[in-house]
Design a protein around this motif. Structure first.
Motif: not given
Ligand code: FSO
Ligand code: SF4
Length: 538
Positions: A196-222
């Protein structure tokens, strides 16, 4: 002290005199006491839920932050732990005051000592080994849960900094920590809780992905230069993109170039960060090489989040910590006020001349990879891409980690290497070429971006109408600290099998727990690159 939460633990058993990471007994005991106090806060939160009393969101935010501060290589400053312990107890008591039920004796009623020495003495009595449990295997799972929760807390804290939160994640932090002081669950229930900890971690990582891409855009090959420009310089390490963004804003037009170190490399791929012309390139490799690399850097150094090692005398005066990071004697800057870092950089010599070196590429997070999903799927169907390897995870100082370099070098030319986290520095500058225009080495980001790899695996499985385990995809993982534990639990929660894990297996897993993982998930220790490649590719 007793600590065995990371891969480099002494003799593969546990650090009991001084941490291999440099953690002193005093800090270890204070961290144990903080975890104990947070367990009490968790118990109060569980009791509050039972009575229908709401737990404030800022309690969850605090819980995640405090837990994160006990991760490997985050904070080595004893003074930083006292306020956290006192706040955990204050928040616990505020909650307890609203409840009808009397909280149980133990973490929920513990009274903190008045000073740091007293707290340290208390901590020595509330370590991992003092958690009530008679069964070795359940104790192993309790410890696994605590380390997994530390990883979840790190991701939740990162996400919260950028405004993304889910009370369900905080609720699990409370439930999980409170559960470590229960004795009524059998082995099966403990396995379920760890997953269950793994399941909740997936949610936490999803939040972080939304946080980073929401604030700074989706990464592009650079393309990222590994050389430098003449002039003043600041090196930024760790994982916190907000700190980097604030530093970029504050240094704009000041004649200072900003370089990334370690896990900060993928920051170059974010549109809202790469737009700054003075955000120049990447310097150095992974966290364990900072002694050599930082000593040679001619500017100020900023450590955001975990990764700090004992600074050498030569650069103690030019390294700054921020956020949860701390080292006694290193100047700590707060709330994104980077004036002292900038002043230091301006006072230091900087690079005397331009130096062109190689370049590397980053920015292949899920959005970018999904953008070329069509050609990738075609290449697989046409037999041009035979296999994908996710060679991902942490770096570290052990010689056995050369396995990952060799593995990537030896992977056949019709295979693609997906990578993320700091383990990539073992091979990040290798020229692996491309397959019909698709680069063979794709950097998906930090350990904090493991969500990207999961998204891509799930999308590939959908495209090929099969399960993730049926894809021509193998995971070759390296672990070091507790975020990696949480990611591993997420992969197990998703039912991913055949993971190869190294460089050594966690000291906190008993033989029975390991056997369970082998029997149910075919998880394996790495052997040699040749043997493993042969076993995977047949
Ligand atoms: Fe850690 Fe691993 Fe991300 Fe590294 S999980 S060790 S320092 O990948 O960088 O934080
Ligand atoms: Fe030892 Fe790792 Fe704990 Fe540091 S974090 S004390 S190296 S087990």
């Amino acid at each position: 002290m007793f600590c065995y939460q990371c891969e480099q633990t002494a003799k593969g058993l546990g650090c009991d005199k001084l941490g291999v990471c440099g953690k002193k007994p005093e800090v270890s005991d204070l961290q144990d006491l903080l975890v104990y106090a947070l367990t009490g806060l968790g118990q109060a939160a569980v009791a509050a839920k039972a009575e229908g009393v709401a737990v404030p969101m800022d309690t969850g935010r605090f819980f995640a932050k405090a837990m994160f501060s006990t991760l490997t290589n985050v904070n080595f400053d004893p003074a930083d732990f006292m306020p956290l312990i006192l706040e955990a107890v204050a928040k616990r008591d505020a909650l307890a005051g609203l409840l009808k039920a009397k909280l149980p004796e133990g973490p929920a009623t513990y009274v903190p000592a008045a000073d740091l020495a007293g707290l340290t003495a208390q901590g020595a009595k509330h370590g991992l080994k003092d958690i009530p449990e008679a069964n070795d295997d359940i104790r192993s799972l309790k410890h696994t849960l605590i380390f997994g929760i530390k990883g979840v807390a790190a991701y939740a804290d990162h996400a919260a900094i950028l405004g993304q939160e889910d009370p369900a994640v905080y609720e699990f932090l409370y439930d999980g920590m409170a559960a470590t002081f229960t004795t009524d669950k059998d082995l099966g229930a403990w396995v379920a809780l760890v997953l269950k900890c793994g399941e909740v971690n997936l949610r936490a990582m999803e939040l972080l992905d939304a946080a980073n891409t929401g604030a700074y855009g989706h990464p592009v090959p650079t393309v990222v230069p590994l050389g430098h420009k003449a002039g003043k310089a600041i090196l930024v390490s760790g994982h916190d993109l907000k700190d980097l963004k604030q530093l970029l804003e504050q240094t704009a037009g000041k004649g200072i170039n900003i370089y990334t170190h370690g896990e900060m490399l993928p920051a170059h791929g974010y549109p809202e960060l790469k737009k700054y012309p003075h955000f120049y390139g990447h310097y150095g490799t992974a966290w364990q090489n900072q002694h050599k690399e930082f000593a040679a850097f001619p500017g100020a150094i900023l450590m955001t989040t975990n990764c700090i090692q004992k600074p050498a005398e030569s650069y103690l005066g030019s390294i700054f910590t921020t956020g949860l990071v701390g080292w006694p004697g290193a100047v700590h800057v707060k709330n994104g006020e980077f004036g002292p870092v900038i002043a230091k950089a301006l006072a230091m010599p900087g690079f005397p001349a331009d130096e062109d070196k190689d370049t590397v590429m980053t920015g292949f997070a899920h959005n970018a990879v999904m953008g070329v999903a069509g050609p990738v799927i075609e290449a697989v169907k046409a037999g041009k891409i035979k296999h994908f390897f996710l060679v991902a995870g942490c770096d570290g100082a052990k010689p056995g980690r050369n396995y990952y370099t060799e593995f990537v070098e030896k992977a056949p030319a019709d295979t693609i290497i997906l990578t993320l986290a700091c383990g990539k520095f073992r091979f990040f500058d290798k020229k692996l070429g491309d397959i019909g225009g698709i680069p063979r080495l794709l950097d998906m980001g930090q350990c904090n971006d493991a969500y990207s790899a999961i998204q891509v695996a799930v999308a590939l499985a959908k495209a090929f109408e099969c399960g993730v385990n049926d894809l021509p995809l193998s995971m070759i993982l390296s672990w070091y600290e507790q975020k990696a534990v949480a990611i591993l639990l997420t992969l197990l929660h998703l039912g991913v099998k055949n993971i190869r894990l190294g460089p050594t297996l966690p000291a906190f897993l008993t033989p029975n727990v390991l056997n369970f993982l082998v029997a149910n998930y075919d998880i394996k220790a790495i052997t040699t690159p040749d043997e493993d490649l042969k076993a995977i590719l047949g």
